[in-house]
Design an enzyme around this catalytic site. Sequence first.
Site, PDB file in Angstrom:
ATOM      1  N   HIS A  58       0.970  -1.182  -0.045  1.00 32.36           N
ATOM      2  CA  HIS A  58      -0.084   0.025  -0.004  1.00 32.36           C
ATOM      3  C   HIS A  58       1.024   1.120  -0.013  1.00 32.36           C
ATOM      4  CE1 HIS A  58       0.200   1.339   4.393  1.00 32.36           C
ATOM      5  NE2 HIS A  58       0.107   0.224   4.296  1.00 32.36           N
ATOM      6  N   ASP A  93       5.417   2.590   7.579  1.00 32.62           N
ATOM      7  CA  ASP A  93       4.249   2.146   7.176  1.00 32.62           C
ATOM      8  C   ASP A  93       3.674   3.368   6.358  1.00 32.62           C
ATOM      9  OD1 ASP A  93       1.742   0.894   6.927  1.00 32.62           O
ATOM     10  OD2 ASP A  93       1.063   1.137   9.187  1.00 32.62           O
ATOM     11  N   GLU A 147      -5.403   1.538   1.514  1.00 34.84           N
ATOM     12  CA  GLU A 147      -5.232   0.283   2.783  1.00 34.84           C
ATOM     13  C   GLU A 147      -5.758   0.776   3.957  1.00 34.84           C
ATOM     14  OE1 GLU A 147      -3.275  -2.394   5.330  1.00 34.84           O
ATOM     15  OE2 GLU A 147      -3.038  -0.323   5.180  1.00 34.84           O
ATOM     16  N   GLU A 148      -5.201   2.123   4.361  1.00 33.56           N
ATOM     17  CA  GLU A 148      -5.242   2.363   5.550  1.00 33.56           C
ATOM     18  C   GLU A 148      -6.818   2.480   6.085  1.00 33.56           C
ATOM     19  OE1 GLU A 148      -3.251   2.051   7.877  1.00 33.56           O
ATOM     20  OE2 GLU A 148      -1.307   2.445   6.964  1.00 33.56           O
ATOM     21  N   ASP A 207       4.142  -4.925   3.702  1.00 36.50           N
ATOM     22  CA  ASP A 207       3.571  -3.877   4.522  1.00 36.50           C
ATOM     23  C   ASP A 207       4.492  -3.644   5.592  1.00 36.50           C
ATOM     24  OD1 ASP A 207       1.997  -2.273   5.813  1.00 36.50           O
ATOM     25  OD2 ASP A 207       0.124  -3.179   5.877  1.00 36.50           O
ATOM     26  N   HIS A 236       1.511   4.444  13.096  1.00 46.49           N
ATOM     27  CA  HIS A 236       0.256   5.446  12.678  1.00 46.49           C
ATOM     28  C   HIS A 236       0.544   6.873  13.373  1.00 46.49           C
ATOM     29  CE1 HIS A 236      -2.345   2.245  10.944  1.00 46.49           C
ATOM     30  NE2 HIS A 236      -1.382   2.290  10.156  1.00 46.49           N
TER      31      HIS A 236
HETATM   32 ZN   LIG Z   1       0.445  -0.520   6.430  1.00 50.52          ZN
END
Ligand SMILES: [Zn+2]
Length: 707
Positions: free
Chosen positions: A346, A356, A393-394, A422, A509
């Site tokens: 992603h 990420d 994707e998130e 990922d 995140h």
């Molecule tokens: Zn991810």
Amino acid sequence: MRHLLLTVLLVPALAAAQTSTPVAATPGYSPSAAQRERALEADAIARPDAARALAHARELAKETHVAGTPAQARTRDYVLTQMKAMGLEVESREYEVFLPHPTSVRVWRTSPSPMQLPLAEPAVAGDRWSGMSQWLTVNGTSGAGDASGEVVYVNYGLVEDYAQLDSIGVSVRGKIAVARYGRSFRGIKAREAEKHGAVALIIYSDPQDDGYVRGDVYPAGAMRPPRGVQRGSVFNGAGDPSTPGWPSTKGARRVTGDALGVPRIPVVPMGYENAQELLRGLRGKDVPQSWQGGLPFRYHVGPGPVRARVAVTDDRATRPYKPIWNTLGVVRGSDLPDEIVVLGAHRDAWTPGASDNVSGTVSILEAARAVSELVRAGHRPRRTIVFATWDAEEWGLVGSTEYVEDDSLRLAKGGVAYLNQDVAAQGARFGGGGSPSLRALLRDVARVVPDPNGRGSVYAEWRRQSAVADSAEPAMGDPGGGSDFAGFYNHLGIPHADWGFGGPGGVYHSQYDDLAWMRQFGDTNYVYHAAAARIAAAMALRLANAELLPYDYVEFARTMAGLVPAIDRATRAKQWAGDAMSTAALLAAARAMEEAARRWQQARDARLAAGPAVSVEQTNRANAALRRVERALTRPEGLRTRPWYRSLVYVADEDNGYSTMVFPSVLEAVRANDRTLAARELADLTARFGEATRALDEATGALGAER
Ligand SMILES: [Zn+2]
């Protein structure tokens, strides 16, 4: 979005290949082809470059790039430009999906001593990305609204936590629930809070699970600082919620309102410094010891006397749907263009996303470059390789899911494997997972890729770090949920593998998942990024060039047999007596599959060792049969609880989201206390193992060998 720490902790440690049958050194290749392939892979493995990986990362992680924003269009253009320059056929595939963007997020403690909580993540000295514009701290697909009420601490917000609250007579109805992150996917926390009547949910990172109890916090250390926030989606499905099961092309039919299945209450994440302002003053019941977190006071559940207000606004009234873009870079196969190996990552992030998932995107780019350079040198792969980057994707695996739904017929027929990246590199600790049918291949490739620490292969270092016994293999993760493989594996039954180099974590995140953190605490020199890409290139080539597809169904079937006791444990816990739930037939079916797989491997190895005796027609028939083996363990109508999930082997646990449930058609029926259904599902599953076995026998038969 994959939460690596949790994933690793929750997988059962299965001892893998104690292979009793000798297997060809390069399964699926004749001796001469194997020699050529090994040389080609060595060439490919040498090509990914750490300096170039860092250059890609500088560009891709230069700003927060959330799906549906102009910044995310810029990452699309960067990837397309790079892949075009490599000589790949490129395509940007657009979908229009439900994607409400927040316009304001505010939280107050209204009593005692009213204060507005400072939600944004503060800038950190020496980290220029930390001071850049950041995404509002609200969970993806949170409800919008303005809610006030007493605060209740609900521990992790799990199904069993609410049961415990019930037992002590505490309800969240009309109140603001405060849950800590961990132990479950956050979407489950939102679902449970709403189900129990909470008017808003706050999810915070507790220092015990994700903060100073784990180590020094950023920027002194790698761990989450007091106001570091874990953003993330609270949508429990996969794909665009407005087009469940079909692609979100322009003009597609849409569902709206409650049918979207997204939370109606506001759901807001925060760091532990802010959470402390709400939790410290709670009174009421003392908490069970296991509910105590790492903040420096005794936790209480409330309700109150602390009161809070949560206000979230978004743009769903004016602009609920937004365009997203997957990018596809295609290397068309020379012999078998309709057979497809997809390598994907992603491309969207909540933040600059250095780990990420800029790291995964970089791995795809460097693997694509390695393969494309070989193509230009005259080594076009036999099958098609697609180098994909997925958008959104998130927000719930949206881009990859829409692609899979769009191309499902082509993929169901020709899909050979899906390889996912990922969080490909965040440190030095290798981990892998996926379908048991591809684990032997991943181990083999890890044996020929040097570990960046210079002490041997990735495989040797993996073994050393996981400290496994000589007779066993390092444990690998199961394909439950949490990343883009779901559409390929859980929906279509296409064998899947993933891998990555894990690190200390602490910025998941968060705005601090950026280059400054990565260069100080993660993959400081980008050598593990390059290593992930080396594995990616070799994995894709091995699958794309094989004469006979190199799945290991002996290991697969043996793993399945090892999972059967999970059903026994579940029925024993229910104290179900009688024969209807006997797993003897299922176990026998898994063992029969293992025997068929062994016959197949013997036939395959014998035929390939004998030289060019196998005709193209024979290999094509055998490969088509092999591609049906794992598809046979899916069913078109899917799970009763969730029809999109068709795999009857693995799925994300409906009540957890991060942990894997095995044999879900059976175990969900057991969980639902439906004995009749459970027995029927068990028989259905057993029959499908019979079909998988027949597909293997068909492959063996195609080579003209004895069954
Ligand atoms: Zn991810």
